[in-house]
Design an enzyme around this catalytic site. Structure first.
Site, PDB file in Angstrom:
ATOM      1  CE1 TYR A   1      26.300  41.806  40.641  1.00  0.00           C
ATOM      2  CE2 TYR A   1      28.222  40.536  41.303  1.00  0.00           C
ATOM      3  CZ  TYR A   1      27.156  40.741  40.451  1.00  0.00           C
ATOM      4  OH  TYR A   1      26.953  39.859  39.396  1.00  0.00           O
TER       5      TYR A   1
ATOM      6  NE  ARG B   1      34.940  34.985  40.871  1.00  0.00           N
ATOM      7  CZ  ARG B   1      34.741  36.297  40.831  1.00  0.00           C
ATOM      8  NH1 ARG B   1      34.707  37.000  41.946  1.00  0.00           N
ATOM      9  NH2 ARG B   1      34.556  36.903  39.687  1.00  0.00           N
TER      10      ARG B   1
ATOM     11  CE1 TYR C   1      37.420  48.422  38.517  1.00  0.00           C
ATOM     12  CE2 TYR C   1      39.348  47.394  39.508  1.00  0.00           C
ATOM     13  CZ  TYR C   1      38.382  47.421  38.527  1.00  0.00           C
ATOM     14  OH  TYR C   1      38.367  46.452  37.548  1.00  0.00           O
TER      15      TYR C   1
ATOM     16  NE  ARG D   1      34.213  43.091  43.877  1.00  0.00           N
ATOM     17  CZ  ARG D   1      35.114  42.596  43.065  1.00  0.00           C
ATOM     18  NH1 ARG D   1      36.194  43.284  42.802  1.00  0.00           N
ATOM     19  NH2 ARG D   1      34.950  41.413  42.507  1.00  0.00           N
TER      20      ARG D   1
ATOM     21  CE1 TYR E   1      37.618  45.967  42.303  1.00  0.00           C
ATOM     22  CE2 TYR E   1      39.875  45.633  43.042  1.00  0.00           C
ATOM     23  CZ  TYR E   1      38.807  45.266  42.238  1.00  0.00           C
ATOM     24  OH  TYR E   1      38.936  44.206  41.380  1.00  0.00           O
TER      25      TYR E   1
ATOM     26  CD  GLU F   1      32.335  39.781  42.348  1.00  0.00           C
ATOM     27  OE1 GLU F   1      31.907  40.618  43.138  1.00  0.00           O
ATOM     28  OE2 GLU F   1      33.390  39.914  41.726  1.00  0.00           O
TER      29      GLU F   1
ATOM     30  CE1 TYR G   1      28.988  45.301  40.693  1.00  0.00           C
ATOM     31  CE2 TYR G   1      30.780  44.008  41.601  1.00  0.00           C
ATOM     32  CZ  TYR G   1      29.760  44.158  40.687  1.00  0.00           C
ATOM     33  OH  TYR G   1      29.515  43.165  39.770  1.00  0.00           O
TER      34      TYR G   1
HETATM   35  P1  NAD Z   1      24.436  43.033  31.440  1.00  0.00           P
HETATM   36  O1  NAD Z   1      24.701  44.278  32.203  1.00  0.00           O
HETATM   37  O2  NAD Z   1      25.000  42.905  30.087  1.00  0.00           O
HETATM   38  O3  NAD Z   1      22.858  42.790  31.363  1.00  0.00           O
HETATM   39  C1  NAD Z   1      21.975  43.115  32.394  1.00  0.00           C
HETATM   40  C2  NAD Z   1      20.746  43.747  31.753  1.00  0.00           C
HETATM   41  O4  NAD Z   1      19.793  44.026  32.780  1.00  0.00           O
HETATM   42  C3  NAD Z   1      21.066  45.075  31.055  1.00  0.00           C
HETATM   43  O5  NAD Z   1      20.678  45.024  29.697  1.00  0.00           O
HETATM   44  C4  NAD Z   1      20.267  46.102  31.835  1.00  0.00           C
HETATM   45  O6  NAD Z   1      19.727  47.138  31.036  1.00  0.00           O
HETATM   46  C5  NAD Z   1      19.155  45.228  32.434  1.00  0.00           C
HETATM   47  N1  NAD Z   1      18.582  45.821  33.634  1.00  0.00           N
HETATM   48  C6  NAD Z   1      19.255  46.296  34.714  1.00  0.00           C
HETATM   49  N2  NAD Z   1      18.393  46.798  35.612  1.00  0.00           N
HETATM   50  C7  NAD Z   1      17.146  46.639  35.087  1.00  0.00           C
HETATM   51  C8  NAD Z   1      15.846  46.973  35.531  1.00  0.00           C
HETATM   52  N3  NAD Z   1      15.661  47.575  36.724  1.00  0.00           N
HETATM   53  N4  NAD Z   1      14.798  46.665  34.755  1.00  0.00           N
HETATM   54  C9  NAD Z   1      14.971  46.064  33.544  1.00  0.00           C
HETATM   55  N5  NAD Z   1      16.186  45.714  33.082  1.00  0.00           N
HETATM   56  C10 NAD Z   1      17.252  46.018  33.821  1.00  0.00           C
HETATM   57  O7  NAD Z   1      24.902  41.817  32.372  1.00  0.00           O
HETATM   58  P2  NAD Z   1      25.130  40.286  32.000  1.00  0.00           P
HETATM   59  O8  NAD Z   1      26.576  40.053  31.927  1.00  0.00           O
HETATM   60  O9  NAD Z   1      24.268  39.882  30.878  1.00  0.00           O
HETATM   61  O10 NAD Z   1      24.634  39.596  33.357  1.00  0.00           O
HETATM   62  C11 NAD Z   1      23.306  39.142  33.529  1.00  0.00           C
HETATM   63  C12 NAD Z   1      23.130  38.579  34.930  1.00  0.00           C
HETATM   64  O11 NAD Z   1      24.094  37.574  35.200  1.00  0.00           O
HETATM   65  C13 NAD Z   1      23.263  39.593  36.065  1.00  0.00           C
HETATM   66  O12 NAD Z   1      22.338  39.271  37.071  1.00  0.00           O
HETATM   67  C14 NAD Z   1      24.649  39.377  36.608  1.00  0.00           C
HETATM   68  O13 NAD Z   1      24.752  39.733  37.956  1.00  0.00           O
HETATM   69  C15 NAD Z   1      24.815  37.890  36.383  1.00  0.00           C
HETATM   70  N6  NAD Z   1      26.229  37.532  36.213  1.00  0.00           N
HETATM   71  C16 NAD Z   1      26.857  37.744  35.023  1.00  0.00           C
HETATM   72  C17 NAD Z   1      28.183  37.371  34.887  1.00  0.00           C
HETATM   73  C18 NAD Z   1      28.942  37.513  33.612  1.00  0.00           C
HETATM   74  O14 NAD Z   1      30.073  37.024  33.577  1.00  0.00           O
HETATM   75  N7  NAD Z   1      28.397  38.118  32.571  1.00  0.00           N
HETATM   76  C19 NAD Z   1      28.868  36.824  35.961  1.00  0.00           C
HETATM   77  C20 NAD Z   1      28.198  36.658  37.164  1.00  0.00           C
HETATM   78  C21 NAD Z   1      26.866  37.014  37.270  1.00  0.00           C
HETATM   79  C1  UGA Z   2      32.812  40.235  37.913  1.00  0.00           C
HETATM   80  C2  UGA Z   2      31.591  41.092  38.237  1.00  0.00           C
HETATM   81  O1  UGA Z   2      31.398  41.251  39.621  1.00  0.00           O
HETATM   82  C3  UGA Z   2      30.332  40.509  37.749  1.00  0.00           C
HETATM   83  O2  UGA Z   2      30.135  40.833  36.408  1.00  0.00           O
HETATM   84  C4  UGA Z   2      30.223  39.050  37.884  1.00  0.00           C
HETATM   85  O3  UGA Z   2      29.166  38.807  38.781  1.00  0.00           O
HETATM   86  C5  UGA Z   2      31.467  38.346  38.406  1.00  0.00           C
HETATM   87  O4  UGA Z   2      32.604  38.867  37.802  1.00  0.00           O
HETATM   88  C6  UGA Z   2      31.376  36.857  38.153  1.00  0.00           C
HETATM   89  O5  UGA Z   2      31.756  36.356  37.099  1.00  0.00           O
HETATM   90  O6  UGA Z   2      30.841  36.182  39.012  1.00  0.00           O
HETATM   91  P1  UGA Z   2      35.326  40.462  38.552  1.00  0.00           P
HETATM   92  O7  UGA Z   2      35.745  39.139  38.063  1.00  0.00           O
HETATM   93  O8  UGA Z   2      36.134  40.996  39.686  1.00  0.00           O
HETATM   94  O9  UGA Z   2      33.780  40.454  38.949  1.00  0.00           O
HETATM   95  O10 UGA Z   2      35.320  41.567  37.387  1.00  0.00           O
HETATM   96  P2  UGA Z   2      36.327  42.073  36.280  1.00  0.00           P
HETATM   97  O11 UGA Z   2      36.048  43.525  36.128  1.00  0.00           O
HETATM   98  O12 UGA Z   2      36.191  41.259  35.068  1.00  0.00           O
HETATM   99  O13 UGA Z   2      37.776  41.910  36.940  1.00  0.00           O
HETATM  100  C7  UGA Z   2      38.497  40.714  36.987  1.00  0.00           C
HETATM  101  C8  UGA Z   2      39.884  40.989  37.531  1.00  0.00           C
HETATM  102  O14 UGA Z   2      40.609  41.787  36.589  1.00  0.00           O
HETATM  103  C9  UGA Z   2      39.932  41.775  38.842  1.00  0.00           C
HETATM  104  O15 UGA Z   2      40.991  41.292  39.607  1.00  0.00           O
HETATM  105  C10 UGA Z   2      40.224  43.204  38.411  1.00  0.00           C
HETATM  106  O16 UGA Z   2      40.873  43.948  39.410  1.00  0.00           O
HETATM  107  C11 UGA Z   2      41.124  42.966  37.213  1.00  0.00           C
HETATM  108  N1  UGA Z   2      41.102  44.023  36.160  1.00  0.00           N
HETATM  109  C12 UGA Z   2      39.931  44.482  35.674  1.00  0.00           C
HETATM  110  C13 UGA Z   2      42.312  44.483  35.662  1.00  0.00           C
HETATM  111  O17 UGA Z   2      43.413  44.089  36.090  1.00  0.00           O
HETATM  112  N2  UGA Z   2      42.288  45.403  34.647  1.00  0.00           N
HETATM  113  C14 UGA Z   2      41.130  45.887  34.144  1.00  0.00           C
HETATM  114  O18 UGA Z   2      41.186  46.727  33.219  1.00  0.00           O
HETATM  115  C15 UGA Z   2      39.908  45.408  34.656  1.00  0.00           C
END
Ligand code: NAD
Ligand code: UGA
Length: 347
Positions: free
Chosen positions: A157, A309, A299, A154, A303, A126, A90
Site C-alpha cells: 500500500y 508517526r 495479521y 505490508r 506484516y 504511510e 495489504y
Molecule cells: P474507506 O475505505 O472508508 O473509503 C474508500 C472508498 O473508496 C470506499 O467507500 C470504497 O467503496 C471506495 N472504492 C474503493 N475502490 C473503488 C473503486 N475501484 N471505484 C469506486 N470506489 C471505490 O477509506 P477512507 O478512510 O475514507 O479513506 C479514503 C482515502 O484516504 C483512501 O485513499 C485512503 O488511502 C486515504 N487515507 C485514509 C486514512 C484514514 O485515516 N481514514 C489515512 C490515510 C490515508
Molecule cells: C493505517 C492504514 O494503512 C491506512 O488506513 C492509512 O493510510 C494509514 O493508517 C494512515 O493513517 O496513514 P495503521 O496506522 O498501521 O495504517 O493502521 P491500524 O490498523 O489503525 O493500526 C494502527 C496500529 O495498531 C498498528 O500498530 C497495529 O498493529 C495496531 N493494532 C491494530 C492493534 O494493536 N490492534 C488492533 O486490533 C488493530
C-alpha cells in the site's frame, strides 16, 4: 482561480464518496456550499440520508473503468478518496491493493491532466514508511520515505501510494494537490466484523467493536507502536482550507494530522476501556480486557509496522493558515458513542 462556496455553478466530483472520509466530506459540502456534486463509489450504504438530495448525482460504479474515469475528469475539481486502505488486506491482496492505489489513480491523473481538472489526491502518512520509535516530526518535503523489504507485503500500500505521488508530481500539465492523512478517526469509520464487513478494521474501530461485543482488545506486538490520531472534523476543515486556497495548494503535498494527539496503541486501549466504563457506568473490571498477540498470529506473514508517526503541520499552517483543534479524548468519546448508538440494534 478562486472558488466561492456560494457559487451554484461550481461542480466537484468526489471518488470514494461512500467511504468514511467521503461521507463526511459530502455532508459538509452539502451543508457549507451551494456546489453540485458527482458522488462516485461502489456502494453508498453510509449515505442513505443523502440519496435524494437534488445537488448530488450518485454514480455507483468502478474507478477502474475508462468511461468512469473520463466522466469524473470532466469536472473542474476532483477529489480522489477511492482505495483499498485497511492494513489486514495489504498482505493477502497485494495485487488488488497496488491496482487500487497506483493503477487506478494514475489513470485518473492522466485524464485530469488532459481535461485540466484540479486533482486533489488522497495519499497517506504511510508513505513515510517503516518509521522508527525515535520521536521525529515527519515533514512533507524533506523526511525520508523508507519501506521494508519487497517480501514484506505490508508495504504494498505504502509503495503504491508513494509511486502515485511521484507520478502525479511528474505529470506535465496536471493541476494537483496531494494530502497525507494521519490516522483519521470518528463516527462511521470502518465496520464491525460479522455485522457490516469482514476482516480486521483499523485500530480504533476494532477497539470499539471489541468493547461492544465484550471481546478482548488485541494489542499487536505489545501495542508499543505509536500513532497521531486526527479527528474527522479537523480533517474536513483541512479539505475546506485547501479548497479555498487553490493557488497555495497547487503542486503541494500536505500532512493532515494532529501532533498533539500522539499515543501508543496500548495507551489507546486503556483510554477506550476507561471511556467505555464511564459511558456505561460500570467498573473497569467489567470491561473487555486487553490481550497481547504477535503480529504474525494476528495479521499473518508479511506484516511489519511503522512504529511512530508524528506529523509536522508547519507547512499547512504557513500556506493554508490551518491548525487542528479537536482534543483526542473528545474524539474518542464521540466515536465510541456513535458505535454504541449505531450498532445498538445489531448487537
Ligand atoms: P474507506 O475505505 O472508508 O473509503 C474508500 C472508498 O473508496 C470506499 O467507500 C470504497 O467503496 C471506495 N472504492 C474503493 N475502490 C473503488 C473503486 N475501484 N471505484 C469506486 N470506489 C471505490 O477509506 P477512507 O478512510 O475514507 O479513506 C479514503 C482515502 O484516504 C483512501 O485513499 C485512503 O488511502 C486515504 N487515507 C485514509 C486514512 C484514514 O485515516 N481514514 C489515512 C490515510 C490515508
Ligand atoms: C493505517 C492504514 O494503512 C491506512 O488506513 C492509512 O493510510 C494509514 O493508517 C494512515 O493513517 O496513514 P495503521 O496506522 O498501521 O495504517 O493502521 P491500524 O490498523 O489503525 O493500526 C494502527 C496500529 O495498531 C498498528 O500498530 C497495529 O498493529 C495496531 N493494532 C491494530 C492493534 O494493536 N490492534 C488492533 O486490533 C488493530
Amino acid at each position: 482561480m478562486k472558488y466561492s462556496f456560494k457559487d451554484p455553478t461550481v461542480s466537484i466530483a468526489i471518488v470514494g464518496a461512500g467511504g468514511f472520509i467521503g461521507s463526511h466530506l459530502l455532508d459538509a459540502l452539502i451543508e457549507r456550499t451551494s456546489w453540485r456534486i458527482l458522488a462516485v463509489d461502489l456502494d453508498f450504504y453510509r449515505l442513505q440520508h443523502r440519496l435524494h438530495h437534488p445537488r448530488i448525482e450518485f454514480l455507483c460504479d468502478d474507478l477502474k473503468k475508462e468511461s468512469v474515469v473520463s466522466r469524473i475528469a470532466s469536472y473542474p475539481i476532483v477529489i480522489n478518496l477511492a482505495a483499498i486502505c485497511v492494513p489486514s488486506r495489504y498482505m493477502r491482496e497485494a495485487k488488488e491493493v497496488i491496482e487500487s492505489n497506483y493503477n487506478h489513480p494514475v489513470a485518473l491523473a492522466l485524464a485530469c491532466a488532459k481535461s485540466g481538472a484540479w486533482l486533489i489526491h488522497f495519499s497517506t502518512s504511510e508513505v513515510y514508511g517503516k518509521t522508527s520509535i525515535e520521536p521525529c516530526l515527519l515533514e512533507e518535503d524533506s523526511s525520508p520515505m523508507i519501506l521494508g523489504s519487497v517480501r514484506a507485503s505490508r508495504w504494498s500500500y505504502a509503495c503504491a501510494k508513494q509511486l502515485t505521488e511521484r507520478y502525479i508530481a511528474s505529470l506535465q500539465g496536471l493541476s494537483w494537490t496531494v494530502l497525507r492523512p494521519f490516522n483519521f478517526v470518528g463516527p462511521r469509520m470502518d465496520f464491525i466484523p460479522g455485522i457490516d464487513g469482514e476482516g480486521i478494521p483499523r485500530v480504533l474501530a476494532n477497539f470499539c467493536a471489541a468493547l461492544l461485543k465484550n471481546e478482548p482488545l488485541f494489542l499487536v506486538d505489545q501495542g508499543v507502536s505509536r500513532r497521531s490520531f486526527t479527528s474527522i472534523h479537523d480533517a474536513i476543515h483541512f479539505i475546506f482550507a485547501v479548497l479555498v486556497h487553490q493557488e497555495e495548494s497547487l503542486g503541494q503535498a500536505f500532512n493532515i494530522g494532529n501532533p498533539e494527539n500522539e499515543l501508543s496503541i496500548a495507551e489507546l486501549a486503556d483510554r477506550m476501556r476507561q471511556i467505555y466504563a464511564s459511558l456505561k457506568q460500570v467498573s473497569i473490571d467489567q470491561v473487555s480486557p486487553v490481550q497481547l498477540i504477535s503480529s504474525k498470529e494476528y495479521y499473518g506473514e508479511g506484516y511489519e509496522d511503522s512504529l511512530r508517526r508524528i506529523p509536522s503541520i508547519e507547512k499547512a499552517k504557513r500556506l493554508l493558515g490551518y491548525v487542528p483543534n479537536e482534543a483526542l479524548d473528545v474524539t474518542l468519546q464521540e466515536t465510541l458513542s456513535w458505535f454504541i448508538e449505531h450498532y445498538r440494534l445489531a448487537l
